[in-house]
Scaffold this motif. Structure first.
Motif, mmCIF file in Angstrom:
data_model
loop_
_atom_site.group_PDB
_atom_site.id
_atom_site.type_symbol
_atom_site.label_atom_id
_atom_site.label_comp_id
_atom_site.label_asym_id
_atom_site.label_seq_id
_atom_site.Cartn_x
_atom_site.Cartn_y
_atom_site.Cartn_z
ATOM 1 N N ASN A 19 -21.600 -50.074 38.644
ATOM 2 C CA ASN A 19 -21.086 -50.532 40.166
ATOM 3 C C ASN A 19 -19.128 -49.760 40.089
ATOM 4 O O ASN A 19 -18.765 -50.108 40.253
ATOM 5 C CB ASN A 19 -20.614 -51.649 40.482
ATOM 6 C CG ASN A 19 -20.562 -52.100 41.724
ATOM 7 O OD1 ASN A 19 -20.601 -51.378 42.424
ATOM 8 N ND2 ASN A 19 -19.842 -53.656 41.382
ATOM 9 N N THR A 20 -19.402 -48.664 39.728
ATOM 10 C CA THR A 20 -18.024 -48.161 39.717
ATOM 11 C C THR A 20 -17.241 -47.330 41.814
ATOM 12 O O THR A 20 -18.580 -47.681 42.158
ATOM 13 C CB THR A 20 -18.042 -46.265 38.848
ATOM 14 O OG1 THR A 20 -19.231 -45.648 39.996
ATOM 15 C CG2 THR A 20 -18.183 -46.278 37.838
ATOM 16 N N ALA A 21 -16.125 -47.083 41.739
ATOM 17 C CA ALA A 21 -16.004 -46.689 43.510
ATOM 18 C C ALA A 21 -16.526 -45.789 43.627
ATOM 19 O O ALA A 21 -17.365 -45.467 44.769
ATOM 20 C CB ALA A 21 -14.692 -45.884 43.259
ATOM 21 N N THR B 260 -19.972 -44.863 42.783
ATOM 22 C CA THR B 260 -21.073 -45.404 43.308
ATOM 23 C C THR B 260 -21.340 -46.389 44.697
ATOM 24 O O THR B 260 -21.903 -45.434 45.277
ATOM 25 C CB THR B 260 -21.833 -45.947 42.006
ATOM 26 O OG1 THR B 260 -22.089 -45.616 41.175
ATOM 27 C CG2 THR B 260 -23.801 -46.081 43.170
ATOM 28 N N GLN B 261 -20.393 -46.819 44.776
ATOM 29 C CA GLN B 261 -19.808 -47.786 45.576
ATOM 30 C C GLN B 261 -19.530 -46.854 46.992
ATOM 31 O O GLN B 261 -20.355 -47.103 48.111
ATOM 32 C CB GLN B 261 -18.802 -48.386 45.964
ATOM 33 C CG GLN B 261 -19.048 -49.576 45.058
ATOM 34 C CD GLN B 261 -17.565 -50.594 44.645
ATOM 35 O OE1 GLN B 261 -16.796 -50.397 45.359
ATOM 36 N NE2 GLN B 261 -17.821 -51.424 43.496
ATOM 37 N N ASN C 75 -23.107 -45.299 48.181
ATOM 38 C CA ASN C 75 -23.845 -46.441 48.761
ATOM 39 C C ASN C 75 -23.979 -46.470 49.545
ATOM 40 O O ASN C 75 -24.166 -46.562 51.353
ATOM 41 C CB ASN C 75 -24.003 -47.191 48.126
ATOM 42 C CG ASN C 75 -24.795 -47.720 46.560
ATOM 43 O OD1 ASN C 75 -25.700 -46.897 46.322
ATOM 44 N ND2 ASN C 75 -23.820 -48.757 46.041
ATOM 45 N N LYS C 76 -22.118 -45.965 50.317
ATOM 46 C CA LYS C 76 -21.546 -46.625 51.832
ATOM 47 C C LYS C 76 -22.538 -45.173 53.109
ATOM 48 O O LYS C 76 -22.436 -45.210 53.933
ATOM 49 C CB LYS C 76 -20.133 -46.776 51.531
ATOM 50 C CG LYS C 76 -20.374 -47.631 51.860
ATOM 51 C CD LYS C 76 -18.504 -48.260 51.562
ATOM 52 C CE LYS C 76 -18.073 -49.692 50.740
ATOM 53 N NZ LYS C 76 -16.497 -49.819 51.172
#
Ligand SMILES: *Cc1c(COP(=O)(O)O)cnc(C)c1O
Length: 219
Positions: A3-5, A7-8, A11-12
């Motif tokens: 759950n790294t920046a 990856t976030q 996803n967004k």
């Protein structure tokens, strides 16, 4: 997945594209690594990011040749202003240039592309807010300038780029860029940064340029 920046943000981008009824694959994430060191960039490369943006030719020349040795499939984008005396270096190092904004630069890029026999993707920067301090072609001059680049200098301009005024709602600026791109036959829209990329995707962005939301604040 971690759950790294990065990856976030991925996803967004994916979720936002889907809500806008767009294919997430049509939105490229350009990871903006300006002001960040090679040591800070490496972990993001190791996580799989392969498209990076820098805004100064000299800084990119210091960092990327070495990183390229370990990650030879990286695509580098120039997203900052280009001076004539840096054009040869820029054409040598970058795969995409987002910031063509005047005839002198168009002419120089054209000459270098021929000399270096290199295919580069080219965008014209538009000053959608008509701000004095900002680079870019004014909205009412975009079509004429794109045609000049294409006809006189044989440049394959495929996209437009903008940085909306920082204190304004970006939506109308993104809408304007999209309209202008339609008028001059450009497929790509380079718009949206950490603070406004989701809005940009709603308005059709194909290249979001994101730095601080991935690396943290720049010093
Ligand atoms: C620095 C920069 C970005 C990234 O800005 P963040 O707010 O850190 O995401 C995007 N585009 C351009 C042209 C920049 O100079």
């Amino acid at each position: 997945m971690e759950n790294t920046a990065l990856t976030q943000i991925r996803n967004k981008i994916s979720n936002c594209s889907k809500s806008a009824e767009r294919n997430p694959e049509d939105v490229s994430l350009v990871v903006v690594s300006k002001n960040f060191s090679s040591d800070q960039i490496r972990p993001v490369l190791e996580e799989g990011a392969r498209i990076f943006g820098e805004n100064r030719v000299q800084e990119a020349q210091k960092k990327w040749p070495e990183l390229h040795q370990d990650f030879d499939d990286v695509q580098l984008h120039l997203i900052g202003p280009l001076q004539s005396n840096k054009v040869a270096a820029a054409v040598g190092l970058f795969d995409v240039i987002h910031t063509i904004d005047r005839e002198k630069i168009a002419a120089a890029i054209s000459g270098e592309i021929k000399k270096q026999k290199k295919a580069i993707q080219l965008f014209v920067q538009v000053n959608t807010g008509g701000e004095d301090q900002k680079a870019g072609v004014l909205p009412n001059e975009v079509t004429e300038f794109v045609n000049l680049c294409r006809d006189k200098y044989k440049l394959d301009i495929t996209g437009l780029m903008c940085i909306p005024p920082f204190d304004e709602n970006p939506g109308p600026h993104f809408a304007l860029l999209r309209k202008l791109a339609g008028e001059c036959g450009c497929r790509f829209l380079s718009m949206g940064m950490s603070a406004d990329f989701e809005t940009a995707i709603e308005f059709g962005s194909t290249h979001v340029r994101i730095g601080s939301a991935i690396f943290g604040p720049r010093s």
